[in-house]
Scaffold this motif. Structure first.
Motif, PDB file in Angstrom:
ATOM      1  N   SER A  95       0.832  -1.207   0.000  1.00  0.00           N
ATOM      2  CA  SER A  95       0.000   0.000   0.000  1.00  0.00           C
ATOM      3  C   SER A  95       0.866   1.256   0.000  1.00  0.00           C
ATOM      4  O   SER A  95       0.578   2.221  -0.715  1.00  0.00           O
ATOM      5  N   ALA A  96       1.908   1.245   0.813  1.00  0.00           N
ATOM      6  CA  ALA A  96       2.814   2.400   0.868  1.00  0.00           C
ATOM      7  C   ALA A  96       3.506   2.623  -0.477  1.00  0.00           C
ATOM      8  O   ALA A  96       3.692   3.760  -0.918  1.00  0.00           O
ATOM      9  N   GLU A  97       3.850   1.534  -1.134  1.00  0.00           N
ATOM     10  CA  GLU A  97       4.491   1.636  -2.445  1.00  0.00           C
ATOM     11  C   GLU A  97       3.548   2.277  -3.469  1.00  0.00           C
ATOM     12  O   GLU A  97       3.942   3.168  -4.231  1.00  0.00           O
ATOM     13  N   LEU A  98       2.283   1.841  -3.464  1.00  0.00           N
ATOM     14  CA  LEU A  98       1.306   2.414  -4.395  1.00  0.00           C
ATOM     15  C   LEU A  98       1.019   3.877  -4.074  1.00  0.00           C
ATOM     16  O   LEU A  98       0.838   4.690  -4.986  1.00  0.00           O
ATOM     17  N   GLU A  99       1.007   4.217  -2.802  1.00  0.00           N
ATOM     18  CA  GLU A  99       0.762   5.605  -2.409  1.00  0.00           C
ATOM     19  C   GLU A  99       1.866   6.518  -2.927  1.00  0.00           C
ATOM     20  O   GLU A  99       1.602   7.636  -3.378  1.00  0.00           O
ATOM     21  N   ARG A 100       3.091   6.037  -2.883  1.00  0.00           N
ATOM     22  CA  ARG A 100       4.217   6.847  -3.365  1.00  0.00           C
ATOM     23  C   ARG A 100       4.119   7.113  -4.864  1.00  0.00           C
ATOM     24  O   ARG A 100       4.691   8.083  -5.364  1.00  0.00           O
ATOM     25  N   GLU A 101       3.386   6.272  -5.587  1.00  0.00           N
ATOM     26  CA  GLU A 101       3.241   6.452  -7.030  1.00  0.00           C
ATOM     27  C   GLU A 101       2.160   7.472  -7.385  1.00  0.00           C
ATOM     28  O   GLU A 101       2.071   7.906  -8.529  1.00  0.00           O
ATOM     29  N   ALA A 102       1.331   7.860  -6.409  1.00  0.00           N
ATOM     30  CA  ALA A 102       0.250   8.814  -6.673  1.00  0.00           C
ATOM     31  C   ALA A 102       0.807  10.231  -6.805  1.00  0.00           C
ATOM     32  O   ALA A 102       1.901  10.539  -6.322  1.00  0.00           O
ATOM     33  N   GLY A 103       0.035  11.085  -7.455  1.00  0.00           N
ATOM     34  CA  GLY A 103       0.469  12.461  -7.670  1.00  0.00           C
ATOM     35  C   GLY A 103       0.258  13.333  -6.441  1.00  0.00           C
ATOM     36  O   GLY A 103      -0.537  13.004  -5.549  1.00  0.00           O
ATOM     37  N   PRO A 104       0.956  14.466  -6.369  1.00  0.00           N
ATOM     38  CA  PRO A 104       0.882  15.330  -5.193  1.00  0.00           C
ATOM     39  C   PRO A 104      -0.486  15.969  -4.979  1.00  0.00           C
ATOM     40  O   PRO A 104      -0.815  16.372  -3.860  1.00  0.00           O
ATOM     41  N   ASP A 105      -1.300  16.067  -6.034  1.00  0.00           N
ATOM     42  CA  ASP A 105      -2.617  16.689  -5.913  1.00  0.00           C
ATOM     43  C   ASP A 105      -3.749  15.666  -5.800  1.00  0.00           C
ATOM     44  O   ASP A 105      -4.925  16.040  -5.745  1.00  0.00           O
ATOM     45  N   VAL A 107      -6.351  12.750  -4.444  1.00  0.00           N
ATOM     46  CA  VAL A 107      -7.036  12.247  -3.252  1.00  0.00           C
ATOM     47  C   VAL A 107      -6.864  10.734  -3.280  1.00  0.00           C
ATOM     48  O   VAL A 107      -7.395  10.051  -4.158  1.00  0.00           O
ATOM     49  N   VAL A 108      -6.078  10.235  -2.353  1.00  0.00           N
ATOM     50  CA  VAL A 108      -5.765   8.802  -2.308  1.00  0.00           C
ATOM     51  C   VAL A 108      -6.647   8.151  -1.249  1.00  0.00           C
ATOM     52  O   VAL A 108      -6.560   8.488  -0.066  1.00  0.00           O
ATOM     53  N   VAL A 109      -7.493   7.231  -1.688  1.00  0.00           N
ATOM     54  CA  VAL A 109      -8.429   6.558  -0.788  1.00  0.00           C
ATOM     55  C   VAL A 109      -7.915   5.151  -0.511  1.00  0.00           C
ATOM     56  O   VAL A 109      -7.813   4.327  -1.423  1.00  0.00           O
ATOM     57  N   HIS A 110      -7.599   4.895   0.739  1.00  0.00           N
ATOM     58  CA  HIS A 110      -7.195   3.561   1.171  1.00  0.00           C
ATOM     59  C   HIS A 110      -8.443   2.826   1.660  1.00  0.00           C
ATOM     60  O   HIS A 110      -9.016   3.186   2.694  1.00  0.00           O
ATOM     61  N   ASP A 111      -8.860   1.825   0.910  1.00  0.00           N
ATOM     62  CA  ASP A 111     -10.008   0.999   1.290  1.00  0.00           C
ATOM     63  C   ASP A 111      -9.486  -0.088   2.234  1.00  0.00           C
ATOM     64  O   ASP A 111      -8.832  -1.041   1.802  1.00  0.00           O
ATOM     65  N   VAL A 112      -9.775   0.077   3.536  1.00  0.00           N
ATOM     66  CA  VAL A 112      -9.177  -0.791   4.552  1.00  0.00           C
ATOM     67  C   VAL A 112     -10.276  -1.377   5.446  1.00  0.00           C
ATOM     68  O   VAL A 112     -10.776  -0.701   6.352  1.00  0.00           O
ATOM     69  N   PRO A 113     -10.680  -2.625   5.220  1.00  0.00           N
ATOM     70  CA  PRO A 113     -11.762  -3.207   6.024  1.00  0.00           C
ATOM     71  C   PRO A 113     -11.483  -3.192   7.525  1.00  0.00           C
ATOM     72  O   PRO A 113     -12.390  -2.947   8.322  1.00  0.00           O
ATOM     73  N   LEU A 114     -10.239  -3.451   7.923  1.00  0.00           N
ATOM     74  CA  LEU A 114      -9.921  -3.584   9.348  1.00  0.00           C
ATOM     75  C   LEU A 114      -9.196  -2.350   9.891  1.00  0.00           C
ATOM     76  O   LEU A 114      -8.383  -2.452  10.807  1.00  0.00           O
ATOM     77  N   LEU A 115      -9.505  -1.205   9.351  1.00  0.00           N
ATOM     78  CA  LEU A 115      -8.875   0.038   9.802  1.00  0.00           C
ATOM     79  C   LEU A 115      -9.091   0.262  11.303  1.00  0.00           C
ATOM     80  O   LEU A 115      -8.157   0.571  12.041  1.00  0.00           O
ATOM     81  N   THR A 116     -10.315   0.105  11.750  1.00  0.00           N
ATOM     82  CA  THR A 116     -10.637   0.342  13.162  1.00  0.00           C
ATOM     83  C   THR A 116      -9.979  -0.702  14.042  1.00  0.00           C
ATOM     84  O   THR A 116      -9.347  -0.370  15.069  1.00  0.00           O
ATOM     85  N   GLU A 117     -10.112  -1.961  13.647  1.00  0.00           N
ATOM     86  CA  GLU A 117      -9.601  -3.060  14.454  1.00  0.00           C
ATOM     87  C   GLU A 117      -8.094  -2.956  14.681  1.00  0.00           C
ATOM     88  O   GLU A 117      -7.587  -3.333  15.754  1.00  0.00           O
ATOM     89  N   ASN A 118      -7.383  -2.462  13.679  1.00  0.00           N
ATOM     90  CA  ASN A 118      -5.925  -2.409  13.758  1.00  0.00           C
ATOM     91  C   ASN A 118      -5.386  -1.042  14.170  1.00  0.00           C
ATOM     92  O   ASN A 118      -4.177  -0.805  14.105  1.00  0.00           O
ATOM     93  N   GLY A 119      -6.273  -0.138  14.580  1.00  0.00           N
ATOM     94  CA  GLY A 119      -5.834   1.166  15.075  1.00  0.00           C
ATOM     95  C   GLY A 119      -5.111   1.997  14.039  1.00  0.00           C
ATOM     96  O   GLY A 119      -4.161   2.719  14.366  1.00  0.00           O
TER      97      GLY A 119
END
Length: 205
Positions: A95-105, A107-119
């Motif tokens: 995920s971090a690798e793909l985020e680095r490929e996005a442009g500076p402007d 809106v990068v949406v991380h679809d994370v099912p267990l976002l809450t569970e994993n803090g």
């Protein structure tokens, strides 16, 4: 770049929200899709899962038998924790690798099912929660996905509660209603995300 965490319980409709956000221009990083990629045949991830759970979780073709593995881990919290300890670091790195490929402007949406569970909420500029009642979730899982009710309830019980997800939300999308009621809400959220992204860009300058 505005980093958004998108989450919601199973059956809440998060995938449809993701699809709409992408149609508006968001860059999507889908943790579920990446989780499948990191355990494809020949990967270190699959080798680690087989070492932990045995060859019985493989199909005859050598791919991961997801229903069989799911029936094991969603009935046993310790085994679920074992699986997560293998897969989550691999997903995070990709995920971090793909985020680095996005442009500076972007809106990068991380679809994370267990976002809450994993803090994971602190990793994002803001968190969007797709919310639905447990009754709605159960109905969708059984009626639309064909799950047996005990399996659906076990999947739901393995996740954070509705209140826990809402507690980390900056923005909430109510998806208890029909599909036609969802699009206007997602459009409104997208307007807010692009407004914040533009404001962050001005501050950075």
């Amino acid at each position: 770049m505005l980093k958004v965490g998108l989450t919601g319980g199973i059956g809440a409709g998060k995938s449809e929200v993701s699809r709409l956000l992408v149609s508006y221009g968001a860059v999507l990083i889908d943790a579920d899709r990446i989780a499948r990629e990191v355990v494809e045949p020949g990967t270190p991830g699959l080798a680690a899962v087989v070492e932990a759970f045995g060859d019985a979780i493989l199909t005859d073709e050598g791919t991961l038998d997801r229903p069989k593995l799911g029936s094991i881990v969603f009935a046993d919290a310790d085994r679920l924790a074992t699986l997560n300890a293998i897969v989550h670091p691999l997903v995070g790195a990709r995920s971090a690798e793909l985020e680095r490929e996005a442009g500076p402007d972007d809106v990068v949406v991380h679809d994370v099912p267990l976002l809450t569970e994993n803090g994971l909420a602190p990793l994002y500029d803001l968190v969007v929660v797709v919310d639905a009642s447990p009754e709605t979730q159960l109905d969708r899982l059984v009626r639309l996905r064909g799950m047996a009710e005990p399996e659906a309830r076990a999947r739901m019980a393995a996740q954070a509660t509705r209140a826990q997800r809402r507690a980390v939300a900056d923005l909430v999308i109510d998806n208890d209603g029909p599909l036609e009621a969802l699009e206007p809400q997602v459009r409104k959220v997208w307007t807010e995300l692009t407004r914040r992204a533009a404001a962050d860009d001005r501050q950075a300058r």
